[in-house]
Write a protein that holds these residues in place. Structure first.
Motif, PDB file in Angstrom:
ATOM      1  N   UNK A  24     -27.507  -4.990 -27.580  1.00 45.83           N
ATOM      2  CA  UNK A  24     -27.551  -6.372 -27.067  1.00 45.83           C
ATOM      3  C   UNK A  24     -26.194  -6.764 -26.484  1.00 45.83           C
ATOM      4  N   UNK A  25     -25.134  -6.307 -27.152  1.00 40.15           N
ATOM      5  CA  UNK A  25     -23.785  -6.711 -26.732  1.00 40.15           C
ATOM      6  C   UNK A  25     -23.349  -6.043 -25.431  1.00 40.15           C
ATOM      7  N   UNK A  26     -24.157  -5.101 -24.969  1.00 39.37           N
ATOM      8  CA  UNK A  26     -23.760  -4.450 -23.714  1.00 39.37           C
ATOM      9  C   UNK A  26     -23.664  -5.455 -22.574  1.00 39.37           C
ATOM     10  N   UNK A  27     -24.442  -6.505 -22.696  1.00 37.71           N
ATOM     11  CA  UNK A  27     -24.394  -7.548 -21.665  1.00 37.71           C
ATOM     12  C   UNK A  27     -23.312  -8.587 -21.978  1.00 37.71           C
ATOM     13  N   UNK A  28     -22.645  -8.427 -23.113  1.00 34.61           N
ATOM     14  CA  UNK A  28     -21.605  -9.395 -23.494  1.00 34.61           C
ATOM     15  C   UNK A  28     -20.326  -8.665 -23.852  1.00 34.61           C
ATOM     16  N   UNK A  29     -19.546  -8.271 -22.832  1.00 28.81           N
ATOM     17  CA  UNK A  29     -18.365  -7.436 -23.070  1.00 28.81           C
ATOM     18  C   UNK A  29     -17.433  -8.006 -24.135  1.00 28.81           C
ATOM     19  N   UNK A  30     -17.329  -9.327 -24.211  1.00 24.00           N
ATOM     20  CA  UNK A  30     -16.406  -9.925 -25.170  1.00 24.00           C
ATOM     21  C   UNK A  30     -16.861  -9.653 -26.609  1.00 24.00           C
ATOM     22  N   UNK A  31     -18.157  -9.851 -26.873  1.00 20.76           N
ATOM     23  CA  UNK A  31     -18.695  -9.606 -28.219  1.00 20.76           C
ATOM     24  C   UNK A  31     -18.660  -8.118 -28.559  1.00 20.76           C
ATOM     25  N   UNK A  32     -18.966  -7.318 -27.543  1.00 19.77           N
ATOM     26  CA  UNK A  32     -18.957  -5.875 -27.730  1.00 19.77           C
ATOM     27  C   UNK A  32     -17.568  -5.403 -28.163  1.00 19.77           C
ATOM     28  N   UNK A  33     -16.571  -5.948 -27.478  1.00 17.48           N
ATOM     29  CA  UNK A  33     -15.181  -5.589 -27.783  1.00 17.48           C
ATOM     30  C   UNK A  33     -14.835  -5.997 -29.216  1.00 17.48           C
ATOM     31  N   UNK A  34     -15.279  -7.185 -29.595  1.00 13.80           N
ATOM     32  CA  UNK A  34     -15.012  -7.700 -30.943  1.00 13.80           C
ATOM     33  C   UNK A  34     -15.634  -6.769 -32.005  1.00 13.80           C
ATOM     34  N   UNK A  35     -16.878  -6.374 -31.742  1.00 11.68           N
ATOM     35  CA  UNK A  35     -17.580  -5.475 -32.667  1.00 11.68           C
ATOM     36  C   UNK A  35     -16.869  -4.126 -32.757  1.00 11.68           C
ATOM     37  N   UNK A  36     -16.507  -3.594 -31.582  1.00  9.84           N
ATOM     38  CA  UNK A  36     -15.834  -2.286 -31.558  1.00  9.84           C
ATOM     39  C   UNK A  36     -14.494  -2.330 -32.280  1.00  9.84           C
ATOM     40  N   UNK A  37     -13.806  -3.472 -32.168  1.00 14.80           N
ATOM     41  CA  UNK A  37     -12.512  -3.583 -32.856  1.00 14.80           C
ATOM     42  C   UNK A  37     -12.684  -3.453 -34.368  1.00 14.80           C
ATOM     43  N   UNK A  38     -13.729  -4.107 -34.892  1.00 16.36           N
ATOM     44  CA  UNK A  38     -13.979  -3.984 -36.329  1.00 16.36           C
ATOM     45  C   UNK A  38     -14.404  -2.561 -36.690  1.00 16.36           C
ATOM     46  N   UNK A  39     -15.214  -1.955 -35.842  1.00 15.24           N
ATOM     47  CA  UNK A  39     -15.669  -0.583 -36.127  1.00 15.24           C
ATOM     48  C   UNK A  39     -14.496   0.391 -36.138  1.00 15.24           C
ATOM     49  N   UNK A  40     -13.581   0.191 -35.207  1.00 22.97           N
ATOM     50  CA  UNK A  40     -12.472   1.144 -35.076  1.00 22.97           C
ATOM     51  C   UNK A  40     -11.231   0.765 -35.874  1.00 22.97           C
TER      52      UNK A  40
ATOM     53  N   UNK B 228     -17.075 -10.943 -40.652  1.00 21.74           N
ATOM     54  CA  UNK B 228     -16.923 -10.986 -39.196  1.00 21.74           C
ATOM     55  C   UNK B 228     -18.099 -10.297 -38.500  1.00 21.74           C
ATOM     56  N   UNK B 229     -18.472  -9.119 -38.999  1.00 19.01           N
ATOM     57  CA  UNK B 229     -19.558  -8.385 -38.350  1.00 19.01           C
ATOM     58  C   UNK B 229     -20.879  -9.128 -38.548  1.00 19.01           C
ATOM     59  N   UNK B 230     -21.057  -9.725 -39.737  1.00 16.28           N
ATOM     60  CA  UNK B 230     -22.273 -10.512 -39.969  1.00 16.28           C
ATOM     61  C   UNK B 230     -22.337 -11.680 -38.981  1.00 16.28           C
ATOM     62  N   UNK B 231     -21.202 -12.292 -38.719  1.00 16.61           N
ATOM     63  CA  UNK B 231     -21.180 -13.400 -37.750  1.00 16.61           C
ATOM     64  C   UNK B 231     -21.559 -12.917 -36.348  1.00 16.61           C
ATOM     65  N   UNK B 232     -21.077 -11.742 -36.006  1.00 15.57           N
ATOM     66  CA  UNK B 232     -21.455 -11.172 -34.695  1.00 15.57           C
ATOM     67  C   UNK B 232     -22.964 -10.928 -34.667  1.00 15.57           C
ATOM     68  N   UNK B 233     -23.498 -10.330 -35.762  1.00 11.02           N
ATOM     69  CA  UNK B 233     -24.946 -10.103 -35.851  1.00 11.02           C
ATOM     70  C   UNK B 233     -25.686 -11.436 -35.683  1.00 11.02           C
ATOM     71  N   UNK B 234     -25.205 -12.474 -36.370  1.00  5.33           N
ATOM     72  CA  UNK B 234     -25.864 -13.781 -36.299  1.00  5.33           C
ATOM     73  C   UNK B 234     -25.851 -14.302 -34.863  1.00  5.33           C
ATOM     74  N   UNK B 235     -24.683 -14.179 -34.237  1.00  2.90           N
ATOM     75  CA  UNK B 235     -24.531 -14.651 -32.859  1.00  2.90           C
ATOM     76  C   UNK B 235     -25.508 -13.935 -31.922  1.00  2.90           C
ATOM     77  N   UNK B 236     -25.695 -12.629 -32.189  1.00  2.00           N
ATOM     78  CA  UNK B 236     -26.556 -11.813 -31.317  1.00  2.00           C
ATOM     79  C   UNK B 236     -28.029 -11.842 -31.760  1.00  2.00           C
ATOM     80  N   UNK B 237     -28.295 -12.618 -32.821  1.00  2.00           N
ATOM     81  CA  UNK B 237     -29.679 -12.778 -33.283  1.00  2.00           C
ATOM     82  C   UNK B 237     -30.285 -11.465 -33.810  1.00  2.00           C
TER      83      UNK B 237
END
Lengths: 326, 326
Positions: B244-260, B272-281
């Motif tokens: 889903x975040x592929x269409x939202x580079x900013x959120x994708x970057x945020x998620x990747x930062x936590x992953x890495x 933080x990741x739960x909040x991203x999940x919530x944001x992305x539904x």
């Protein structure tokens, strides 16, 4: 072409037709790799011999034979992990070539492939064949666990060692023969006799392996002479030497010094321990024990009421496997 | 007492009678230990449900049911080694309590014990039951290998993930049901339908597990909320979020930062990741996917021409396993 060679060809051909191209490749490639390492295919050959002995149609025993070869290779993959062995037949072991997890899991998958072959036997003998196979598989696990236990124990009695090699090595030869015999239509008492033949011959084979490690021609058997001595492996020879040396404190001390030496030149150790064995007459004692089991096995074969020709072929096979000593 | 509870009792009673007092104890004690850790006995219960659905005599399915529970526990022992898991049900895993070698070998022995139980089914259905069991066992190995492969891959498609959980988790539920159905006398087409029911319900269960890791009540399921997030486990939620975040580079970057992130406070990361999940539904999307498989499974159940009462009992069981979300 003698029967053994003919059977080995049939087994190789059969192995080449087992479907092993599934995915993921990490699961199936190690199985193909193990089977391609070769070997004498002794267990499946014994299944065909067992069937033929009772005038059975060996094509009906082929799938079970292949199952036994797959099972044997599965045990090698897991044993190599447990023994931390880097090489098998001068090639990297599965856990070295891939990794531990792949070796565990592809071993498990190979075990299932073994059952798939076993399950192809005729429904009329499926239950007894599976029962022999299950019992044998469990014995082999018990033997491997005993072998690992004994590594950590200072003193093992000869009887315990013989029981361990019976479970770890001999019962699979016995079970392979018996499964073939059952498929070939053997009566229960004759199937039991062929099992005892295989078990005793199997113990003799293992004792021969122990002897060959020290007294075999180097290189001929794919391993360095004295490997067991270098690693302090508790073979029949070492255990017997410790037993005999109990009456000779000086020799016992000499042997223990080599066993407990933290640093040593491997060639020196092999030479010194071999000399102790020679002094204690261990080679003869080991040969006597081996011969005892071999002859005991042959007696069980003789008891079976089938043609002398068939018995001679099986005896010839056993003989051909017993005359590898230098 | 509902059927599930009754079946669980029957299974516990049956497990307690499996002979596991063999020697060496290092081989058999881990098997007893694993079985004593408990669990819902879902797979053997499904075998009994599958048999009962077709008015079969469940006592005839009991041994196969026990075989499936033994098989499941064997896979747990080996998976725990591969996953380097220290705990299972808040108790040390076999390889932690004993050692790696004992875990490999007692797992192998448990696999044989599983076959011993499976082989006790009536000869009239032995071949099809073994075929289902063998196929299922191989699928489970394939699923575990895919799971390990996917750990090392950056990007996995949702379809690949669903295929993996189908093999690793769902087919064993499907196979357990189908084996029961075959023993109960189901027609081939009905046995195929119950398999599809089990497979789809199984996928739904796994998706529910993925959801519960993030949105479940902490402690209730024996593991910390967010464990999958902390370990970057590629669950449906993470893969869907990446998609889903592929269409939202900013959120994708945020998620990747936590992953890495090499260092992080676990609670911060989970939050933080739960909040991203919530944001992305993601929670809704995961529930939708879960519901899709659940409903698909129920349709297969409805197709089977048996009494509504029997279907209701099985549906009730599935429902009771699906309502664990906080």
């Amino acid at each position: 072409m003698n029967k053994l060679v003919a059977y080995q060809h049939i087994v190789e051909e059969g192995l080449s037709h087992i479907p092993l191209s599934g995915k993921p490749t990490e699961l199936y490639e190690p199985i193909r790799y193990m089977l391609a390492l070769g070997g004498k295919r002794m267990r499946p050959a014994l299944t065909l011999f067992g069937c033929d002995l009772f005038d059975g149609d060996i094509t009906k025993a082929l799938h079970a034979a292949l199952g036994l070869e797959l099972f044997h290779n599965f045990t090698l993959v897991h044993d190599d992990i447990m023994d931390k062995a880097p090489l098998r037949r001068n090639k990297p072991t599965v856990h070295h070539k891939w990794d531990h997890n792949i070796a565990i899991l592809s071993g498990d998958a190979m075990f299932v492939k073994a059952y798939q072959q076993i399950c192809k036997v005729d429904i009329s003998v499926l239950t007894p064949v599976l029962q022999i196979f299950n019992d044998t598989a469990l014995f082999v696990c018990e033997g491997q666990q005993l072998d690992m236990n004994y590594e950590k124990v200072q003193k093992i009695r000869i009887a315990e060692y013989l029981h361990m090699i019976e479970l770890k090595t001999a019962v699979l030869l016995a079970g392979s023969l018996k499964i073939g015999a059952v498929i070939g239509g053997a009566k229960p008492e004759d199937a039991a006799s062929i099992y005892e033949f295989g078990k005793n011959i199997g113990i003799a084979f293992q004792l021969q392996d122990d002897i060959l490690d020290v007294y075999g021609e180097a290189g001929k058997f794919g391993k360095q002479t004295g490997g067991d001595i270098i690693s302090n492996k508790k073979t029949f020879l070492l255990l017997k030497a410790m037993e005999v040396a109990e009456r000779m404190p000086y020799k016992r001390e000499e042997l223990l010094q080599w066993i407990n030496a933290p640093h040593f030149d491997p060639r020196d150790k092999v030479e010194a321990v071999t000399e102790i064995y020679n002094f204690l007459n261990i080679r003869s004692l080991a040969r006597e024990e081996m011969e005892k089991h071999y002859q005991k096995g042959l007696k069980f074969l003789e008891e079976i009421p089938v043609s002398q020709d068939k018995k001679a072929a099986l005896k010839h096979m056993a003989d051909s496997l017993m005359v590898r000593e230098a």
